[in-house]
Design a protein around this motif. Structure first.
Motif, PDB file in Angstrom:
ATOM      1  N   PHE A 288      22.915  47.639  42.970  1.00 61.00           N
ATOM      2  CA  PHE A 288      23.900  46.776  43.622  1.00 61.00           C
ATOM      3  C   PHE A 288      24.284  45.615  42.715  1.00 61.00           C
ATOM      4  O   PHE A 288      25.471  45.276  42.594  1.00 61.00           O
ATOM      5  CB  PHE A 288      23.337  46.247  44.944  1.00 61.00           C
ATOM      6  N   ILE A 289      23.283  44.997  42.068  1.00 61.88           N
ATOM      7  CA  ILE A 289      23.582  43.880  41.153  1.00 61.88           C
ATOM      8  C   ILE A 289      24.475  44.348  40.013  1.00 61.88           C
ATOM      9  O   ILE A 289      25.437  43.658  39.615  1.00 61.88           O
ATOM     10  CB  ILE A 289      22.275  43.271  40.599  1.00 61.88           C
ATOM     11  N   ALA A 290      24.198  45.549  39.476  1.00 67.27           N
ATOM     12  CA  ALA A 290      25.017  46.084  38.388  1.00 67.27           C
ATOM     13  C   ALA A 290      26.457  46.305  38.852  1.00 67.27           C
ATOM     14  O   ALA A 290      27.417  45.962  38.133  1.00 67.27           O
ATOM     15  CB  ALA A 290      24.404  47.395  37.887  1.00 67.27           C
ATOM     16  N   LEU A 291      26.618  46.849  40.046  1.00 66.15           N
ATOM     17  CA  LEU A 291      27.964  47.067  40.584  1.00 66.15           C
ATOM     18  C   LEU A 291      28.673  45.742  40.856  1.00 66.15           C
ATOM     19  O   LEU A 291      29.891  45.627  40.658  1.00 66.15           O
ATOM     20  CB  LEU A 291      27.880  47.892  41.870  1.00 66.15           C
ATOM     21  N   LEU A 292      27.910  44.744  41.319  1.00 68.87           N
ATOM     22  CA  LEU A 292      28.490  43.424  41.568  1.00 68.87           C
ATOM     23  C   LEU A 292      29.016  42.818  40.271  1.00 68.87           C
ATOM     24  O   LEU A 292      30.138  42.281  40.226  1.00 68.87           O
ATOM     25  CB  LEU A 292      27.438  42.512  42.202  1.00 68.87           C
ATOM     26  N   ILE A 293      28.238  42.912  39.212  1.00 70.18           N
ATOM     27  CA  ILE A 293      28.662  42.383  37.908  1.00 70.18           C
ATOM     28  C   ILE A 293      29.906  43.128  37.406  1.00 70.18           C
ATOM     29  O   ILE A 293      30.869  42.520  36.907  1.00 70.18           O
ATOM     30  CB  ILE A 293      27.518  42.484  36.888  1.00 70.18           C
ATOM     31  N   ARG A 297      33.771  41.622  36.737  1.00 69.48           N
ATOM     32  CA  ARG A 297      34.442  41.764  35.448  1.00 69.48           C
ATOM     33  C   ARG A 297      35.815  42.425  35.588  1.00 69.48           C
ATOM     34  O   ARG A 297      36.747  42.101  34.836  1.00 69.48           O
ATOM     35  CB  ARG A 297      33.583  42.566  34.489  1.00 69.48           C
ATOM     36  N   ARG A 298      35.961  43.344  36.549  1.00 69.74           N
ATOM     37  CA  ARG A 298      37.184  44.148  36.608  1.00 69.74           C
ATOM     38  C   ARG A 298      38.138  43.765  37.741  1.00 69.74           C
ATOM     39  O   ARG A 298      39.298  44.195  37.726  1.00 69.74           O
ATOM     40  CB  ARG A 298      36.807  45.627  36.748  1.00 69.74           C
ATOM     41  N   ALA A 299      37.669  42.998  38.708  1.00 66.66           N
ATOM     42  CA  ALA A 299      38.488  42.691  39.881  1.00 66.66           C
ATOM     43  C   ALA A 299      39.538  41.636  39.560  1.00 66.66           C
ATOM     44  O   ALA A 299      39.430  40.900  38.571  1.00 66.66           O
ATOM     45  CB  ALA A 299      37.585  42.207  41.016  1.00 66.66           C
ATOM     46  N   PRO A 300      40.568  41.546  40.413  1.00 65.97           N
ATOM     47  CA  PRO A 300      41.534  40.432  40.278  1.00 65.97           C
ATOM     48  C   PRO A 300      40.810  39.092  40.344  1.00 65.97           C
ATOM     49  O   PRO A 300      39.698  38.993  40.886  1.00 65.97           O
ATOM     50  CB  PRO A 300      42.461  40.628  41.482  1.00 65.97           C
TER      51      PRO A 300
END
Length: 590
Positions: A288-293, A297-300
């Motif tokens: 989950f932490i990896a996906l959050l990071i 990085r990629r979100a608006p």
């Protein structure tokens, strides 16, 4: 969404306020819970506004338990104002909670509007205020620190956004400093401001860092100051730092799930730290932490800022081990980031309709959850159902049964708690109380003494003193009452008990002592009745009536062996006393 008329926005604001108030209408008469007992109910210092200056110089004024006496003078001040309005009636405290929530919502609208626009900002602020998970903070009055510190931080952001003068002069940091008097971890403002400058204002990393530096310096200075003001007995209650650390990623996943689907809320979880870093739940947390990071990085930019807020807000309670691995009132501040993420996607009329429906669902669920917090019995019945491995929850549910006079049910719950937390001093105190009520004097005293051996704190001394006094052992009780008062000057109960025990109980002759004993029996003050009749017998040891009254008073206190001895003494003097003989037979049959 664009182009909103002033009248439409005003009407939407009024509707939002009405929805928030309706959602929390069921909380107005909810009981005090958890830390409210020592922060509010037994805290001598909130009972008079003459102590206000002391709140800002002495952290002992925050709580009647020194180990919980952290420096939060702004919280204590607001609680004292509530006490002045209604003493220990919970309603004024809940009214203040709702008022502070509305202030928080207003600041969120101001803060979010430049980022996402007026209506999405209003949606985000309203979602935050009616979100069902936030009932955990709102119903715990002693957690008002979350509300006050959040208001301070948001006010600083709004000043930073909207006043060039406040930015140049650093006046935007003043609300932050005031809010720090409610809760320490406002050092997170600096990284949040850095993220805001970087992601929302599109500053370069160097410029964003330059903007954040003054708040970082202030945050560190505030943290050092606040920690220096805590009392020496204060404890965080944390255990293994490594075990706590590897558990937190999964806790973050749990908190994120509660934002999306706030079901299964529990006021006191039974979670424990993971034994190994490769525990399946721990691995899920790392993922989950990896996906959050990756999402940050990629979100608006707006979404990235909201997710960053969520992460930064959780860091202080994730890196510093606390007594509870997970606690659902910790998500209050963090959810500001997630409601901003949600607002970013309210871009069409259809989505606005769905968003309105979501607000109504949350408001209804919040209303229902507030009813769970209505009383100790309703709350702890919910907790033991959802957190059955929590020994403290079983003990607290037992306390609700003891309050109803169902001592057998209370003992059953306490015994179950003892299998889960066998070395819990507070549980030993409660076992002592219930064994005393059930008439097992020896077992009761063993539990009180074990509580003192496990943790000789104010409660161990106070409740043992109460029990001794109730059994006519005032001379033994007084040193414990005085020790409780020494350990906790803020404890109203300790002071009252010590004063009562220290009051002279001397009678100059037989008649005055005997009459005092009769009056005490009539008032059902069995401790005083024991003392008065013993004093009468020092003047006239051949008084069968005094021996009979002493036996009756001791029996009411549960001291059956001593009561039987008193009756036998009386029967030696007056063998044909039928009433005394019947009382003795009744004692011996039990």
């Amino acid at each position: 969404m664009t182009g909103v008329k002033r009248t439409e926005f005003f009407a939407a604001c009024v509707a939002a306020i009405a929805l928030i108030v309706a959602a929390y209408a069921a909380s107005l008469d909810n009981a005090f819970h958890f830390d409210d007992s020592h922060v509010i109910e037994n805290n001598l210092y909130i009972r008079s506004l003459e102590h206000v200056p002391q709140y800002f110089t002495d952290a002992y004024t925050f709580s009647s338990l020194p180990q919980n006496a952290t420096y939060r003078p702004l919280v204590t001040l607001t609680l004292a104002l509530d006490y002045a309005r209604g003493a220990l009636n919970p309603r004024p405290y809940h009214v203040t909670q709702i008022a502070l929530l509305l202030v928080t919502g207003a600041l969120l609208v101001l803060f979010f509007t430049p980022i996402v626009g007026e209506l999405p900002a209003l949606f985000a602020a309203t979602l935050f205020c009616v979100h069902t998970a936030n009932t955990e903070t709102m119903n715990l009055i002693s957690a008002r620190s979350e509300l006050l510190s959040t208001i301070g931080l948001l006010a600083s952001f709004v000043l930073y956004q909207r006043s060039a003068f406040a930015r140049r002069s650093l006046l935007y940091l003043v609300p932050l400093a005031i809010g720090a008097l409610a809760k320490a971890p406002l050092v997170v403002f600096a990284p949040l401001l850095f993220a805001y400058a970087l992601l929302i204002e599109r500053k370069s990393p160097r410029d964003a860092m330059r903007i954040a530096v003054p708040s970082l310096i202030l945050g560190i200075a505030l943290l050092v100051f606040l920690n220096s003001m805590n009392v020496k007995e204060w404890e965080s209650g944390g255990g293994s730092a490594w075990g706590y650390l590897i558990t937190q990623p999964f806790v973050w996943l749990h908190y994120a799930r509660l934002f999306v689907l706030p079901i299964g809320l529990t006021a006191d979880s039974d979670w424990t730290t993971f034994a190994h870093w490769y525990d399946t739940r721990a691995v899920a947390g790392y993922a989950f932490i990896a996906l959050l990071i990756l999402a940050i990085r990629r979100a608006p930019a707006t979404v990235a800022f909201g997710l960053t807020w969520f992460a930064i807000a959780l860091l202080p309670t994730s890196l510093f081990p606390l007594a509870e691995v997970a606690n659902e009132h910790r998500i209050f501040f963090a959810f500001i980031g997630l409601v901003l993420v949600a607002a970013n996607y309210v871009t069409t009329r259809k989505l606005a309709i769905a968003a309105t429906l979501l607000l109504c669902i949350h408001a209804f669920a919040t209303y229902q959850r507030n009813q769970t917090w209505k009383s100790g019995e309703t709350l702890w019945a919910d907790v033991v159902a959802k957190s059955p491995a929590n020994g403290r929850a079983w003990m607290n549910y037992g306390l609700t049964q003891m309050a109803k006079g169902d001592y057998a049910a209370a003992k059953q719950n306490f015994d179950r708690a003892a299998t889960l937390v066998p070395n819990y001093a507070t549980l030993e105190i409660n076992l002592g109380i219930v064994e005393g009520e059930l008439g097992d004097v020896d077992a009761a005293e063993r539990h009180f003494r074990r509580a003192l051996a496990l943790r000789p704190d104010v409660n161990a001394h106070l409740f043992y003193a109460r029990w001794l006094a109730k059994r006519g052992r005032a001379s033994e009780a007084l040193p414990h009452a005085r020790e409780a008062m020494r350990l906790s000057p803020a404890s109203a109960d300790a002071r009252a008990l010590a004063a009562r025990l220290a009051a002279p109980r001397t009678w100059p002759d037989y008649k005055s002592a005997f009459d005092a004993g009769l009056a005490a029996i009539g008032a059902r003050d069995w401790s005083l009745a024991v003392d008065a009749n013993r004093a009468a017998l020092t003047h006239d040891p051949r008084s069968a009536d005094a021996w009979n009254n002493l036996g009756w008073s001791l029996a009411q206190l549960g001291s059956r062996d001593e009561a039987a001895q008193a009756y036998r003494k009386g029967l030696e003097i007056r063998p044909n006393d039928e009433r005394m003989a019947n009382n003795l037979r009744l004692i011996e049959k039990r």
